[in-house]
Design a protein around this motif. Structure first.
Motif, PDB file in Angstrom:
ATOM      1  N   GLY A  17       0.813  -1.208   0.000  1.00 41.25           N
ATOM      2  CA  GLY A  17       0.000   0.000   0.000  1.00 41.25           C
ATOM      3  C   GLY A  17       0.841   1.250   0.000  1.00 41.25           C
ATOM      4  O   GLY A  17       0.542   2.228  -0.686  1.00 41.25           O
ATOM      5  N   TRP A  18       1.926   1.223   0.746  1.00 39.25           N
ATOM      6  CA  TRP A  18       2.760   2.414   0.862  1.00 39.25           C
ATOM      7  C   TRP A  18       3.582   2.650  -0.407  1.00 39.25           C
ATOM      8  O   TRP A  18       3.676   3.771  -0.899  1.00 39.25           O
ATOM      9  N   ALA A  19       4.142   1.563  -0.951  1.00 48.14           N
ATOM     10  CA  ALA A  19       5.072   1.725  -2.065  1.00 48.14           C
ATOM     11  C   ALA A  19       4.367   2.046  -3.364  1.00 48.14           C
ATOM     12  O   ALA A  19       5.001   2.470  -4.316  1.00 48.14           O
ATOM     13  N   SER A  20       3.050   1.850  -3.418  1.00 44.71           N
ATOM     14  CA  SER A  20       2.353   2.094  -4.681  1.00 44.71           C
ATOM     15  C   SER A  20       2.286   3.563  -5.050  1.00 44.71           C
ATOM     16  O   SER A  20       1.972   3.891  -6.184  1.00 44.71           O
ATOM     17  N   ILE A  73      -9.683  -4.019   0.696  1.00 47.11           N
ATOM     18  CA  ILE A  73      -9.759  -4.166  -0.757  1.00 47.11           C
ATOM     19  C   ILE A  73     -10.875  -3.292  -1.297  1.00 47.11           C
ATOM     20  O   ILE A  73     -10.655  -2.457  -2.160  1.00 47.11           O
ATOM     21  N   ALA A  74     -12.058  -3.445  -0.762  1.00 41.75           N
ATOM     22  CA  ALA A  74     -13.197  -2.565  -1.004  1.00 41.75           C
ATOM     23  C   ALA A  74     -13.246  -2.011  -2.419  1.00 41.75           C
ATOM     24  O   ALA A  74     -13.054  -0.835  -2.655  1.00 41.75           O
ATOM     25  N   SER A 127      -4.321   3.139  -2.556  1.00 39.89           N
ATOM     26  CA  SER A 127      -3.527   2.036  -2.024  1.00 39.89           C
ATOM     27  C   SER A 127      -3.104   2.320  -0.599  1.00 39.89           C
ATOM     28  O   SER A 127      -3.116   1.437   0.256  1.00 39.89           O
ATOM     29  N   LEU A 128      -2.750   3.584  -0.348  1.00 43.75           N
ATOM     30  CA  LEU A 128      -2.313   3.944   1.000  1.00 43.75           C
ATOM     31  C   LEU A 128      -3.448   3.723   1.990  1.00 43.75           C
ATOM     32  O   LEU A 128      -3.259   3.091   3.042  1.00 43.75           O
ATOM     33  N   GLY A 135      -7.869  -1.180  -3.173  1.00 41.21           N
ATOM     34  CA  GLY A 135      -7.000  -1.024  -2.022  1.00 41.21           C
ATOM     35  C   GLY A 135      -5.546  -1.186  -2.393  1.00 41.21           C
ATOM     36  O   GLY A 135      -5.081  -0.644  -3.393  1.00 41.21           O
ATOM     37  N   TYR A 136      -4.819  -1.962  -1.599  1.00 44.02           N
ATOM     38  CA  TYR A 136      -3.377  -2.063  -1.802  1.00 44.02           C
ATOM     39  C   TYR A 136      -3.019  -2.748  -3.117  1.00 44.02           C
ATOM     40  O   TYR A 136      -1.882  -2.712  -3.544  1.00 44.02           O
TER      41      TYR A 136
END
Lengths: 350, 390, 163
Positions: A135-138, A227-228, A143-144, A235-236
């Protein structure tokens, strides 16, 4: 792979173990995807699901895998590339680490050590790291948000899961998964040993809590906030494509299978049949054919549990994440603490 | 706020106050999130600019116009029959309902009235398109909230209704069946019996959706008390349709207005709900689908015989004048203000579509909610992009 | 009767649908293998009866997005009776409909005063290139074979419909 092959050389053993691990991960994952995701979901929605690839669409998963492998391995411009590429592997490695302690038969295990339950619960949380860094690296806001939600949720549901398992550990008196299986199958219900004593009977509260926590750990609906797809797109996983998305996808269903394996070991008696049926007294007196039948029994139990997980997934809307946290901290954790207390009191009393 | 229950009112005030307090105490930089124009929750190309503090919305603004097709201008250079084909495409899920107010406005200008059978068939098709439209909303509502199954039920059962519409008009989505002075054609044989079967299926679909979604505790937790629109605010923002009735205003143009249509010929009920939250709006739509199936059945019982077309000249020239006609469409009040200068086509058409007014309340509603609630609120307001942007 | 919790009821709905699908079959139609017949009035494609067309251009003018292209010329036909004057008839050179533009509104079919245009429920005429969707009068004439008879009308209808 097996206790049976203790005589062969170390490297052959290791190779066999790796091969067995891959089979134990991919076979359930493929079956789950086809039987539940493709077919059962379609039937519940009164449609047929894939029908063209192979008889009744049974080769659809291979077609999908082929499609994903052909796709370009995209990454966002401002992504942290190394970490971005690593994240799905971390998620998948957690699944592989997890399956290492699951016993499939009296001698069919990858590794059999005393703190098996402890180890399983510990490595299952490695996947949180993978999801969080994905999530962070995207470098993507969706994603975060998804990664942070996942971190909050997975950590919150780790706790009820651990506490639910504590009841089983107290009752079995061991943390070795193999011994938990044996304890269930040699046990008796008020002196009647016809069924053994699967802990789902005595630990039914623990079982329900464990399954809810598994549902949340797997981020399946109603706990699929991270994910939603209708709000955070995915999501991530938003920025992942091709091979890396495939790893996330396979990882999700492989983890579902492995958690179902662990749940069936802890609560449903694992690979075993009640020992009284065949007059066995201890694990050493078990016939060798159990090493073949045991994995089949495990597989059946796994499919039953995954059926319930998927059934719930296809029927329910999702929670909001504050409701989800409230549910974990205000309902599940107190309930599991009460369950532990009751179990220890009864353990001492009987 | 008078129509809200005490418990809900207190909860609403408390949550708003708590949010305000948190915002002051933990002021952080925040993040601007663009929801859309390409996003699964926006039914097309609506863009919502939301400034977030964590997961909480501090400020939000819908930005529409990404799909503007300029129908009002296009209508000025087309003849009346051609405009009917155009306005089909405004609310694409309930297209037949778009034609009716335009045709009624043109008929009013020409001073003619469709024969009774045409009025009846118009009303039946109008209600069928409402069922087709709102049943898809009921399925889509599940997807927005994370349940994937209802939408397949909705597509499955909407197909029966679309088949009916196609059998009668020839077009599944764009019927273009209304003519000034009546209808293009009469119903084909077997329509009545088939419709009765389908109406029973739709009521079964409503029961399924009620079992799958509306009774579900998670669904209630997600929608109850979320996006509360007080009664007076709903009136001020010009909401219409189920969004207005969900706030306790008993207002339905099908009943409250005298039109040459058949609604006043049968008995039916206008559903209202006092709560004004997302649940109320969705619940009212569910009841309205049920009510529509009953309306259709009653109209089929009393279908008069006769012609379906009044005497109109072959080349239609609408006399000079202005007319405003609005009807209660699936999404809310939809009206056309038609100005004619006696030419083949209208001089000016102003289209009042329901969704454009309905989303005007979005900035007020989204203040202080969480990101998942944005989706709930947008889903429960129920807009269609074609209806916003025209 | 005690109220069934909504969570269990939802599970019941999906399980019931699954059993129904397995026992009674799904609603899916496996398209290329089995085909549904569209209703008679279905607006699939516009067919042209060339003999009736007088290239009067009414359809081309009334089309909302001008997707009909007509060219014609006048020529002298032999007289009906021996010894009469040669008649002047309109010959159709070109009648193209661009189905990439067509909105399927049916106005052209309706305005045609000589019954030269008809709706056919045929729908399988997709093309890999968008420019290939421009169909000429030969192709439109082929579709005449698929034009069905107008359906019977529901009880209580007054007159027979024209098309």
């Amino acid at each position: 792979m097996l206790g049976l092959i203790a005589d062969v050389s170390y490297w052959t053993q290791s190779l066999l173990r790796v091969f067995g691990g891959i089979v134990a991960i991919l076979l359930p994952a493929g079956t789950i995807v086809y039987v539940f995701l493709f077919k059962m979901m379609s039937f519940m929605q009164s449609r047929l699901g894939p029908m063209e690839a192979g008889p009744f669409g049974s080769l659809q998963l291979f077609a999908e895998v082929g499609k994903w492998l052909q796709k370009e391995d995209l990454y966002p411009e401002r992504a942290d590339r190394f970490i971005f590429k690593m994240a799905p592997l971390i998620v998948l490695s957690s699944t592989f680490l997890l399956v290492a302690v699951v016993p499939f038969g009296p001698d069919a295990w990858f590794t059999n050590f005393e703190a098996g339950v402890f180890y399983a619960l510990a490595v299952s949380s490695v996947s949180v790291l993978g999801i969080l860094i994905a999530g962070w690296a995207s470098a993507n806001k969706y994603s975060l948000l998804g990664g942070l939600r996942a971190a909050g949720q997975l950590i919150a549901y780790e706790l009820p899961m651990v506490l639910a398992v504590v009841g089983v550990v107290i009752q079995a008196g061991t943390m070795n998964l193999q011994q938990i299986v044996v304890a269930q199958n040699t046990g008796s219900i008020f002196g009647w040993a016809g069924l053994g004593n699967p802990y789902i009977l005595t630990q039914c509260v623990g079982f329900v809590i464990f399954m809810i926590a598994v549902q949340a750990e797997l981020t399946q609906a109603p706990f699929d906030m991270p994910i939603a797809e209708s709000e955070l797109v995915s999501g991530y996983m938003t920025e992942y494509s091709g091979f890396r998305f495939l790893i996330f996808f396979i990882g999700e269903f492989a983890t579902a299978g492995v958690f179902a394996f662990i749940a069936s070991v802890l609560f449903l008696g694992g690979w075993g049949v009640p020992f009284s049926w065949f007059g066995w007294t201890s694990i050493d007196s078990i016939d060798n054919w159990m090493n073949v039948v045991g994995p089949l029994i495990m597989f059946t139990k796994m499919m039953l549990l995954v059926f319930v997980i998927m059934w719930v997934r296809f029927s329910y809307p999702r929670f909001r994440e504050d409701q989800l946290q409230r549910f974990a901290w205000k309902s599940l954790i107190p309930l599991s603490l009460v369950n532990i207390m009751a179990t220890s009191v009864l353990k001492v009393a009987f | 706020m008078t129509m809200l229950g005490d418990r809900q009112q207190l909860a609403y005030i408390a949550s708003q106050a708590a949010d305000a307090r948190v915002n002051v105490e933990l002021e952080t930089e925040g993040m601007t999130l663009n929801i859309g124009p390409q996003h699964p929750a926006t039914h097309g190309t609506l863009r919502i600019i939301a400034r977030l503090d964590g997961e909480q919305v501090v400020w939000a603004e819908p930005s529409c116009g990404y799909m503007h097709r300029g129908y009002e201008k296009l209508a000025e250079v087309r003849t009346f029959p051609q405009v009917t084909a155009l306005v089909n495409r405004i609310d694409w899920l309930g297209s037949f309902a778009n034609e009716v107010p335009f045709i009624l406005a043109a008929e009013e200008l020409m001073g003619i009235e469709a024969p009774p059978r045409a009025q009846w068939i118009r009303t039946i098709l109008f209600e069928l398109s409402r069922i087709a439209n709102v049943s898809l909303f009921l399925g889509d509502l599940g997807v927005q909230l994370g349940a994937i199954t209802p939408v397949f039920f909705a597509f499955r059962d909407r197909e029966y209704v679309l088949n009916l519409i196609e059998g009668a008009t020839g077009g599944r989505f764009h019927p273009n069946f209304d003519r000034i002075g009546g209808l293009k054609d009469d119903l084909p044989a077997g329509f009545i019996d088939e419709t009765r079967v389908v109406m029973r299926k739709m009521r079964k679909f409503c029961d399924e959706i009620e079992g799958l979604l509306f009774g579900n505790e998670i669904f209630e937790a997600r929608t109850r008390g979320i996006g509360v629109i007080p009664r007076d605010l709903a009136l001020q923002y010009g909401l219409s349709g189920a969004n207005l009735r969900g706030s306790g205003v008993d207002w339905d143009l099908r009943r409250d207005q005298k039109l040459p249509m058949a609604w006043d010929k049968v008995d039916w009920k206008v559903w209202t709900h006092p709560d004004g939250d997302s649940y109320a709006r969705c619940w009212i739509r569910l009841q309205e689908v049920r009510e529509s199936t009953l309306i259709v059945e009653k109209l089929l019982d009393s279908l008069p015989s006769g012609p379906v077309m009044a005497k109109v000249p072959r080349i239609i020239k609408v006399p000079e004048g202005e007319a405003w006609v609005s009807t209660e469409n699936p999404l809310g009040e939809m009206g056309y203000y038609v100005v004619s200068k006696g030419e083949l086509g209208p001089f000016r058409v102003k289209i009042r579509s329901a969704s454009f007014n309905n989303i005007s309340i979005v900035p007020w509603l989204l203040k202080g909610v969480y990101v998942p609630d944005i989706i709930t609120i947008l889903a429960s307001l129920y807009f269609i992009l074609g209806d916003i942007d025209r | 009767m005690a109220k069934v919790p909504g969570l269990l009821k939802g599970l019941g709905v999906t399980l019931g649908t699954m059993v129904e699908t397995i026992t009674k079959g799904a609603n899916t139609v496996q398209y290329p293998h089995e085909k549904e017949t569209p209703p008679i009035r279905s607006r699939g494609v516009i067919a042209l009866h060339e003999g009736n067309c007088t290239s009067c251009m009414l359809c081309a003018r009334s089309c909302p997005d001008w997707c009909i292209y007509i060219e014609g010329h006048k020529e002298l036909a032999p007289p009906r009776r021996a010894g009469g004057k040669p008649r002047q008839v309109n010959k159709l050179d070109r009648f193209d409909i661009d189905y990439a533009l067509c909105m399927y509104c049916g106005i052209c079919v309706e305005v045609c005063p000589f019954d030269a245009l008809f709706w056919s429920p045929e729908y399988e005429y997709s093309e890999p290139r968008i420019a290939d969707l421009l169909h000429d009068k030969a192709k439109l004439g082929e579709w005449m074979e698929t034009v069905p008879e107008a359906p019977e009308l529901e009880a209580g209808a007054e007159k027979k419909s024209k098309k």
